[in-house]
Design a protein around this motif. Structure first.
Motif, PDB file in Angstrom:
ATOM      1  N   LEU A 105       0.837  -1.032   0.076  1.00 32.66           N
ATOM      2  CA  LEU A 105       0.238   0.070  -0.039  1.00 32.66           C
ATOM      3  C   LEU A 105       0.774   1.331   0.016  1.00 32.66           C
ATOM      4  N   LEU A 162      -0.203   2.849  -7.247  1.00 36.68           N
ATOM      5  CA  LEU A 162      -1.260   1.933  -7.115  1.00 36.68           C
ATOM      6  C   LEU A 162      -2.304   2.475  -7.379  1.00 36.68           C
ATOM      7  N   GLU A 215      -6.885   2.923  -7.636  1.00 37.47           N
ATOM      8  CA  GLU A 215      -7.639   2.793  -6.548  1.00 37.47           C
ATOM      9  C   GLU A 215      -8.458   1.586  -6.238  1.00 37.47           C
ATOM     10  N   ARG A 267      -5.659  -0.582  -4.354  1.00 39.43           N
ATOM     11  CA  ARG A 267      -5.561  -0.271  -3.131  1.00 39.43           C
ATOM     12  C   ARG A 267      -6.709  -0.758  -2.280  1.00 39.43           C
ATOM     13  N   ASN A 268      -7.847  -0.745  -2.767  1.00 43.86           N
ATOM     14  CA  ASN A 268      -9.346  -1.414  -2.018  1.00 43.86           C
ATOM     15  C   ASN A 268      -9.062  -2.937  -1.998  1.00 43.86           C
ATOM     16  N   TYR A 299      -6.399  -4.781  -1.643  1.00 49.60           N
ATOM     17  CA  TYR A 299      -5.441  -4.813  -0.725  1.00 49.60           C
ATOM     18  C   TYR A 299      -5.881  -4.813   0.707  1.00 49.60           C
TER      19      TYR A 299
END
Length: 459
Positions: free
Chosen positions: A264, A269, A271, A274-275, A277
């Motif tokens: 992260l 990255l 979005e 990121r969500n 992960y």
């Protein structure tokens, strides 16, 4: 500090010595109360017979006659009316006697000195060479009454026997003590082995084998010790496996959390990534939380439950609550729940029993195909309650069935399809049922489904 070996020897020898003393005391009592009078009567008959033979004979010299009799193992003392004494045979060690007894014999009476002799310890009175310990009878010598005292010559009659008995007693004690030493060592040897094995066991060496082939209490103790050692060895293996499994189950989500947390930090990255992960980190955190809760539950169940928390409750109502609690799961997979619930009252900890139904229903949902059906049935009998949870899911193989209640066990097909499985759910179920004095059975067939059958005591 005295060893058991020394204690056994001292105790046995003390018992032998005390037994010998008590035996001598009892023998002396028997002699004094019974044999002494019998012996006196026997000697009196012999003395009267000696007098009878002499008086019916040719009245030869009394000393010559008695001297011949002394060769047969007797000693004599003859006292004339004027008080002259003459000993024939071995002399008496003690020749003191009251004059009144002599006068009584001269007047035709019989003196029972053996019968009336004072008590002596350990039957020594029988061998006491005392004129008072003799029999006195009147004898006619040249027309006058003389006093004749008669008693056996112990040295002649019992000399060799006394030596034999003395040697036998000494040898018996010597051999008894030697046998006590040997037998005590044989008794203590397996105990020493047990002591050494216990020390090895205390150091963590549970692979202890005892070579003790006995059928007595020590042999049974050795067998029980071997069983205990094997049980401890298995327990230690399970403990190590448990620690290894816990470490593995904790390490896996921690590794995922650590890895995706580092990912992260990257700036490039999207979005969506990121969500994704973050969802993984959240899922692994929940998995850790579930694992810790289940471990705490197992730790709690390993101790005895407080009986004050046991109350009566309706199992059918609990099943309905468990179905409601899992509604989101079975509705999400479009699974049909079929219920046939008879009122059934049992007694126990309702919170723990409720966890059983939630776990079994959750497992049935988890391993069922979408749009499948799950059947839940509660049957009430006279003495017990039977609860059946049946699904038509992937099933469990025959090889996996015996191990499904073990902690952290995961069947290849039935348990690895979900990332959230810890392998502790059914262990908790089995433990809860056991402490409530119930049973749980499972039947299953691959690709056809699984049925769990729980029985609990009926109130």
């Amino acid at each position: 500090m005295r060893t058991l070996y020394v204690k056994i020897i001292i105790t046995t020898m003390t018992i032998m010595i005390l037994s010998a003393l008590f035996s001598f005391a009892a023998s002396n009592l028997y002699y004094q109360l019974s044999l002494k009078a019998s012996n006196d009567e026997k000697i009196t008959q012999i003395a009267n017979r000696i007098v009878e033979v002499y008086e019916k004979g040719d009245s030869s010299s009394v000393t010559g006659y008695l001297d011949a009799q002394s060769d047969l193992g007797y000693k004599f003392l003859i006292v004339s009316p004027d008080g002259q004494e003459h000993e024939i045979g071995e002399p008496f060690r003690i020749r003191e006697i009251e004059q009144k007894h002599i006068n009584a014999i001269l007047n035709g009476q019989t003196y029972h000195g053996i019968r009336d002799y004072s008590w002596k310890p350990f039957v020594t009175g029988f061998f006491e060479d005392d004129l008072r310990n003799s029999v006195g009878v009147p004898i006619q010598v040249n027309g006058e009454n003389h006093a004749l005292f008669v008693r056996p010559n112990s040295q002649v009659q019992f000399g060799e026997m006394r030596i034999f008995l003395g040697m036998m007693l000494i040898l018996m004690l010597v051999f008894s003590f030697l046998l006590v030493l040997i037998s005590s060592r044989l008794i203590v040897r397996p105990i020493n082995k047990l002591t050494a094995a216990t020390r090895r066991l205390a150091t963590g060496n549970y692979h202890v084998k005892l070579d003790v082939n006995r059928r007595d209490e020590i042999g049974r103790l050795a067998k029980d010790f071997s069983k205990m050692s094997s049980s401890l060895e298995k327990t230690e293996q399970k403990r190590q496996e448990f620690v290894s499994n816990v470490s593995h189950e904790i390490q896996s989500p921690l590794t995922s959390i650590q890895g995706f947390s580092q990912a992260l930090r990257e700036d490039n990255l999207t979005e969506e990534e990121r969500n994704h992960y973050l969802n993984i980190i959240e899922s692994e955190s929940k998995r850790l939380s579930t694992l810790s809760q289940q471990l705490l539950t197992l730790s709690f169940l390993d101790h005895e439950l407080d009986s004050s928390e046991s109350i009566s409750f309706n199992v059918a109502e609990q099943i309905k609550e468990a179905v409601t609690a899992t509604e989101w799961q079975w509705r999400n997979k479009e699974i049909a729940i079929e219920m046939d619930l008879s009122p059934a009252i049992t007694i126990g900890n309702p919170k723990l029993i409720q966890q059983v139904w939630v776990n079994l229903i959750s497992n049935a949902i988890r391993y069922s195909q979408p749009a499948a059906a799950i059947s839940i049935q509660v049957l009430s009998y006279k003495r017990y309650i039977e609860v059946q949870v049946k699904d038509s899911g992937i099933g469990i193989s025959e090889d996996d069935l015996p191990q499904i209640f073990e902690r952290f066990y995961k069947a290849d097909k039935a348990r690895t399809r979900t990332d959230n499985s810890t392998g502790l759910g059914l262990s908790i179920v089995k433990k809860v049922i056991d402490i409530h004095h119930g049973t749980i059975e499972v039947t299953s067939e691959l690709d056809k489904g699984t049925t769990f059958i729980v029985t609990l005591p009926q109130l």
